[in-house]
Write a protein that holds these residues in place. Structure first.
Motif, PDB file in Angstrom:
ATOM      1  N   THR A 152      42.717  25.244  41.635  1.00  0.00           N
ATOM      2  CA  THR A 152      43.621  24.503  42.752  1.00  0.00           C
ATOM      3  C   THR A 152      43.802  23.043  42.303  1.00  0.00           C
ATOM      4  OG1 THR A 152      42.072  23.717  44.279  1.00  0.00           O
ATOM      5  CG2 THR A 152      42.746  25.998  44.489  1.00  0.00           C
ATOM      6  N   ILE A 205      39.436  30.712  40.381  1.00  0.00           N
ATOM      7  CA  ILE A 205      40.815  30.321  40.903  1.00  0.00           C
ATOM      8  C   ILE A 205      40.659  28.643  41.023  1.00  0.00           C
ATOM      9  CG2 ILE A 205      42.190  30.197  42.992  1.00  0.00           C
ATOM     10  CD1 ILE A 205      39.164  32.248  43.148  1.00  0.00           C
ATOM     11  N   THR A 207      45.650  34.410  40.745  1.00  0.00           N
ATOM     12  CA  THR A 207      44.708  35.163  41.643  1.00  0.00           C
ATOM     13  C   THR A 207      44.257  34.663  42.820  1.00  0.00           C
ATOM     14  OG1 THR A 207      42.965  33.768  40.325  1.00  0.00           O
ATOM     15  CG2 THR A 207      43.745  35.950  39.448  1.00  0.00           C
ATOM     16  N   PHE A 208      44.891  33.563  43.314  1.00  0.00           N
ATOM     17  CA  PHE A 208      44.670  32.636  44.656  1.00  0.00           C
ATOM     18  C   PHE A 208      44.641  33.784  45.925  1.00  0.00           C
ATOM     19  CE2 PHE A 208      45.662  30.214  48.351  1.00  0.00           C
ATOM     20  CZ  PHE A 208      44.968  29.282  48.175  1.00  0.00           C
ATOM     21  N   ASP A 220      46.317  29.229  40.700  1.00  0.00           N
ATOM     22  CA  ASP A 220      46.066  30.427  39.500  1.00  0.00           C
ATOM     23  C   ASP A 220      46.999  31.679  40.583  1.00  0.00           C
ATOM     24  OD1 ASP A 220      44.915  29.756  37.062  1.00  0.00           O
ATOM     25  OD2 ASP A 220      43.174  29.269  38.156  1.00  0.00           O
TER      26      ASP A 220
END
Length: 813
Positions: A98, A96, A130-131, A128
């Motif tokens: 950020t 992930i 998938t966060f 992302d």
């Protein structure tokens, strides 16, 4: 038997109401402070514990070395690191990335009446898709599993949903427009989350897919390793050893960065930091979230123990001080056949009753104190009464307090000999009296350390705030530049706005810059003196300012000259501070003007040398700073105003009107630099207020015990006082005589506390680059303050005894 003990306990409580109140209220306050501190400590230790897979989530960090010398631990990485780790390291399940919206952006939509809503928002984060799969944030509306799948999606918190769509509005499917940030455009709300918990190192109000960010020109031209603007997290597969992953990261770094590092003489050690450790790991470079030292946690625990000990000492002292009064009770009970074990049980049972009442009252006091602490640290603290740990702590404090505070008085009182006490006297026994004085000294030492600590903390904060920073800060209005604009003709509008500002009578000078003092730098990079080998590169910072910046801020040149007022953006000649001369071996200020610096592939001349100034907090030392010229910056306008405080608001209104006229569709966002700069000391100010609050409570508890002890001591000496008065002693002389014994204890405590105060304060001050000295006032002022507090506490009781009627006292003998 139990009923008899209970009746006796309450009978003794009501017989001496004053001492009972002091014991119960003192113990309750001590336990309450302990509960509040433990709640605060528990909150600090609970950061990021709410993530379901938190034990498998790590943040990538890197230790940097140059020529074998450690250069620091950084948290930022390139955008290619996460995907490469998932591909090359089998233990990495997913990654992930950020990326904050540096500088913020304007978010807008229309309210229910169709009126435009525009706000400048800072807490926007690119992530992302998938966060929300990896991090556990509670959803309110929408499907959080797919909320970040589309490039034009946006996820908002409950507070932002109310702000932009009203309390009863339905935000799902609605559009928010982002303008002036790293990306711009319309974004559709796909989910609403609960507000981010206060114990999360990740803070945001808006989540935007990272897809559009990576399409920007800056990152499309990068190979994914150049711009270190991302924070990368990885989730490992279950039962994976992080040591195994770190071992494999050695080959990973060599594969992807080995050649670049070799050229620069750099070594990077890739590490994986558990997210639960992030909050308690201060000192990392470019850390974006607030952190706390574990030592501070331990420090507050020690304070709670000291305050509890002070409360227990009160109980012990007052119980043993009443030995004379209860001696006859013990003697008669022993005479009629009571065993010592029965007397010990009775007195411990009294302690149990007192501690039980105190614990119940403590819970009430703690509930009142907790919001006060929450207000100081800007967190919402509440006790969770369903948490079994709370009741375990309460029971533990009750049980331990009953034994600790009740055992010694019980053994002392039960040890009196029947033949002695029934004659009307008790063994004076110097040992008991000495122990009582030792306990009072302990209370005084604890109080002195807390008073001195509070005094030192406030002195240091005042010192940092009052020091000359090397530039003008007073009445410096800072206006954030426009974020919504047409690029064509922007520079001309910025210059026009600046020129129009100068026409306002109260405006003394105006400058634009990409950042401001206390707001960090634009570019942190490695640099060296021209001609030096690449291995000598060291870190430095660059900030873009316009040609009026030095005059507006009153910065002093020690050598060289300023930029030509007509200069456009200039990367070929910069102005450096004195710290850069030492760091890069540039010689004297005059010698430095003949040398040049290498910043990456750029060669720049040194136009001037500035006297050192504190661009950042005085907690850090002077670092190398280079100022580069820019025609006009849209980030910040620094406006130096004249006039009184009452006229400042009128000047602000004129600036606002001009801003809205020049840059329509932009919210007017401003602040005064001194307030903004002081935010860097927010953590220290919070620490000072918390420390001070607990210090006051500790002193109150100690004074309660001192008050009770003085009252009882005076009562015991009434016959001596009366005889002295009959023989001609004055009230003043009697008060001086009785007060002296307490002041002697303050003097002893002051001497004992000197090394403790010196060591504690000096250790705390070591974390500050600019600090006060540990002077005599840090020892004398607290001692005088405590002496005055002690004197005021005991004087009323002593005066009452000194004014007693000798005839009545001696008649009773």
């Amino acid at each position: 038997m139990f009923k008899n003990y209970l009746v006796l306990a309450f009978r003794n409580l009501f017989k001496r109401k004053l001492y009972s109140f002091i014991n119960i209220f003192g113990l309750a306050t001590g336990v309450a402070v302990c509960l509040v501190i433990l709640k605060y400590v528990d909150f600090q230790l609970s950061y990021d514990n709410f993530h379901e897979n938190g034990d498998r989530i790590y943040r990538t960090i890197s230790d940097g070395y140059r020529n074998g010398e450690f250069t620091g631990t950084g948290v930022l990485s390139g955008y290619a690191q996460g995907p490469a780790m998932q591909a090359d390291i089998p233990e990495v399940k997913t990654y992930i990335r950020t990326h904050p919206m540096y500088g913020g952006a304007v978010i807008s939509n229309s309210d229910v009446q169709g009126e435009p809503l525009r706000f400048r928002e800072e807490r926007i984060t690119f992530v992302d898709s998938t966060f929300l799969d990896v991090f556990t944030f509670k959803g309110v509306e929408g499907d959080i599993a797919t909320a970040l799948d589309k490039p034009d999606a946006i996820v908002i918190t409950r507070s932002m949903a109310k702000k932009y769509f009203g309390k009863d509005g339905d935000p799902l499917g609605k559009t928010l427009q982002i303008s002036g940030g790293w990306v711009s455009g319309d974004f559709q709300v796909t989910a609403v989350l609960e507000d981010v918990p206060g114990n999360s190192h990740l803070t945001f109000d808006f989540l935007v897919p990272i897809h559009k960010l990576l399409e920007g020109q800056q990152y499309k031209q990068d190979d994914g390793w150049g711009w270190q603007n991302f924070v990368t997290y990885v989730e490992l597969y279950p039962n994976t050893s992080v040591k195994t992953v770190e071992d494999k990261a050695v080959a990973f770094i060599k594969k992807h960065r080995g050649e670049a590092h070799a050229r620069a003489g750099v070594k990077v050690v890739q590490k994986f930091q558990p997210i639960k450790d992030i909050h308690l790991s201060p000192g990392l470079e470019l850390e974006s979230s607030e952190t706390m030292s574990v030592n501070t946690i331990y420090f507050f625990i020690v304070i709670s123990v000291f305050i509890l000990a002070i409360a227990w000492v009160n109980y012990i002292n007052l119980s043993t001080a009443r030995a004379m009064e209860r001696a006859r009770e013990v003697g008669i009970k022993k005479a009629v056949g009571a065993f010592r074990s029965q007397l010990i049980t009775q007195f411990i049972f009294e302690s149990v009753v007192v501690n039980f009442i105190a614990v119940v009252l403590a819970l009430v006091i703690a509930v009142v104190l907790l919001p006060v602490l929450g207000g100081i640290v800007e967190k919402n603290f509440v006790f969770d009464f369903t948490d079994p740990r709370l009741w375990m702590v309460l029971f533990g404090l009750f049980l331990f307090g009953s034994v600790v505070s009740g055992a010694y008085p019980a053994f002392v009182l039960s040890s009196f000999r029947t033949s002695v006490v029934l004659k009307g006297s008790v063994e004076k026994g110097g040992e008991r009296f000495s122990l009582r004085k030792a306990l009072v000294v302990f209370q005084f030492v604890s109080s002195l350390v807390l008073i001195a600590g509070t005094f030192a903390i406030y002195r240091q904060i005042l010192f940092m705030r009052s020091q000359d920073k090397g530039f003008t800060m007073e009445q410096m209005l800072v206006v954030n530049g426009p974020t919504v604009f047409e690029r064509e003709g922007l520079t001309e509008r910025l210059i026009s706005f600046k020129n129009e500002l100068k026409k306002i009578p109260a405006v003394e000078n105006v400058a634009s810059s990409a950042t401001i003092p206390g707001g960090g730098f634009n570019w942190g990079t490695t640099m060296r003196k021209e001609g030096d080998p690449v291995e000598t590169e060291k870190s430095g910072n660059v900030t873009w300012v316009d040609t009026d910046f030095l005059d507006t801020y009153g910065m002093e040149l020690v050598a060289g000259k300023k930029w030509n007022p007509d200069v456009a953006s200039d990367m070929k000649s910069m102005i450096v501070n004195e710290a850069a001369l030492t760091t890069f071996g540039l010689g004297t200020p005059e010698e430095a003007l003949e040398k040049r610096m290498l910043l990456g592939n750029d060669t720049v001349a040194i136009l001037g040398v500035l006297k050192n100034y504190n661009w950042n907090s005085l907690k850090v030392a002077h670092s190398p700073i280079l100022l580069a010229a820019s025609t006009a910056s849209r980030r910040h306008f620094s406006i130096h105003l004249s006039g009184t405080s009452s006229s400042l608001q009128e000047s602000v209104k004129k600036v606002e009107a001009l801003f809205k006229e020049t840059f329509p569709n932009n919210p007017f966002d401003y602040f005064f630099l001194d307030d903004f700069f002081d935010r860097q000391y927010k953590d220290d100010q919070q620490f000072a207020r918390i420390f001070g609050m607990f210090a006051v409570l500790a002193i109150i508890i100690a004074c309660l015990g001192l008050w009770g002890l003085a009252s009882f001591t005076t009562t015991q000496k009434l016959k001596e006082i009366s005889i002295r008065k009959v023989l001609g002693a004055s009230t003043t002389s009697i008060m001086s005589l009785l007060s002296a014994q307490f002041l002697k204890l303050v003097l002893i405590a002051s001497i004992i506390s000197i090394p403790l105060i010196w060591f504690g304060i000096d250790s705390w001050l070591d974390s500050f680059a600019f600090r006060i000295g540990v002077g005599w006032d840090l020892f004398v002022v607290p001692a005088l303050a405590l002496a005055l507090i002690a004197l005021c506490t005991v004087s009323l009781q002593i005066l009452k005894g000194a004014n007693s009627n000798p005839a009545k006292v001696l008649r009773s003998e």
